[in-house]
Write an enzyme that holds these catalytic residues in place. Structure first.
Site, short mmCIF file in Angstrom:
data_model
loop_
_atom_site.label_atom_id
_atom_site.label_comp_id
_atom_site.label_asym_id
_atom_site.label_seq_id
_atom_site.Cartn_x
_atom_site.Cartn_y
_atom_site.Cartn_z
CG ASP A 207 4.35 -2.32 -2.74
OD1 ASP A 207 3.66 -1.51 -2.56
OD2 ASP A 207 5.20 -3.06 -2.16
CG ASP A 224 9.42 -7.78 -4.48
OD1 ASP A 224 8.83 -8.66 -4.91
OD2 ASP A 224 9.25 -7.16 -3.28
#
Length: 331
Positions: A207, A224
């Site tokens: 992502d 993240d």
């Protein structure tokens, strides 16, 4: 065990500020009472003040989304990257563990790291980012995920399409057009992915958009890896592209220049950019539809149920179908 429907609708209803503080203090950290909610929708993330030291960041995982083994693989990947001096914010090991539990919630604690979203507007920054991603992929290729998702059109395309078609927020006059467009788009995507089945897969970020990257004077770091998965290297590169086709070609050339200082890049992967973009288009609407009963989503994305959104989405799908007819990006 999967949560029941009511828990899925309001998975964080029991996650009060008191519970957040209790979760941190049971790890031996003395909270000073400051709890700041950070921008996150899939999970809940808080910056928490700690007496006599820097604040920490705690991530509470959405119940039922990942198995415990899958979360631990995320942590193992992060720690492996940190050990290889790849700049990521890895979970803190406390009492020999990175994943902790309180009530129905699994959570992890991270050091707080600052920075800004990368602009990537100049060649030097893009070359540096390419080097960064190559180093991440060197570690990613050194082992395999056993419990994380694989980037497939079934998961990110067809399953997401089914969720949208079952969503009551889709205007009636849009349903058939959406069904026809996404079927054509995903059939084309399947054909390209099948033809490129020789492309290597590895552990990737998954992502890699600018919101998951923080830039400082010394370069970039990831904050993240919640969506880390198995997939092709190009998935972590194409989302950094923007602008016209010629602008994207120049940007990709810079990323690859930096990338190949550490790891070879297979030019055949350039042919996957538009199919992967198609999957992300379909998956994004499916994600919003799947999470709509979570009260945080209507507040954050109020336009999702409006006709204009769906009309614009149809236009984007048509344009993506046209993009699939163009030759692959070249360097």
């Amino acid at each position: 065990m999967q949560p029941d429907a009511s828990e899925q609708a309001t998975p964080f209803a029991e996650l009060s500020p008191d519970l957040v503080i209790a979760a941190i203090e049971r790890l031996g950290l003395a909270c000073d009472g400051r709890v700041l909610a950070l921008n996150s929708y899939e999970n809940r993330v808080y910056q928490i003040g700690v007496e006599s030291q820097d604040p920490v960041v705690a991530k509470f995982y959405r119940p039922g989304r990942w198995s415990r083994d899958a979360i631990l693989e995320e942590h193992e990947f992060s720690l492996g990257l940190a050990a290889a001096d790849v700049p990521v914010v890895a979970p803190t090991v406390i009492e020999g563990r990175t994943l902790h539990d309180i009530g129905d919630y699994g959570y992890a604690v991270f050091p707080r790291r600052g920075g800004r979203w990368p602009e990537l507007g100049v060649t030097d920054d893009r070359v540096l980012m390419g080097r960064f991603l190559a180093r991440l992929h060197l570690t990613g290729a050194a082992a395999r995920f056993q419990h994380r998702r694989r980037l497939t059109s079934e998961i990110f395309g067809w399953d997401a399409r089914s969720i949208v078609l079952d969503c009551p927020l889709v205007p009636g006059y849009v349903v058939d057009k959406y069904a026809d467009l996404t079927q054509a788009l995903l059939e084309r995507t399947d054909a390209v992915l099948e033809a490129c089945n020789f492309v290597a897969s590895l552990r990737i970020h998954g992502d890699c958009h600018r919101g998951n990257i923080l830039w400082t004077d010394t370069g970039a770091h990831f904050v993240d890896l919640d969506d880390c998965m198995t997939g092709p290297a190009i998935q972590d590169l194409w989302m950094l592209l923007a602008g016209s086709r010629e602008e994207m070609r120049r940007q990709m050339a810079d990323y690859v220049e930096g990338y190949e200082q550490f790891r070879p890049f297979d030019r055949a992967e350039l042919g996957l950019i538009e199919p992967l973009r198609a999957l992300r288009l379909v998956h994004y609407s499916g994600w919003l539809a799947a999470r709509w009963l979570d009260p945080a989503f209507p507040r954050a994305f109020p336009w999702f149920g409006e006709p204009r959104y769906w009309e614009n989405h149809l236009t984007a799908l048509r344009e993506q179908l046209d993009a699939m007819d163009q030759d692959a990006l070249t360097l």
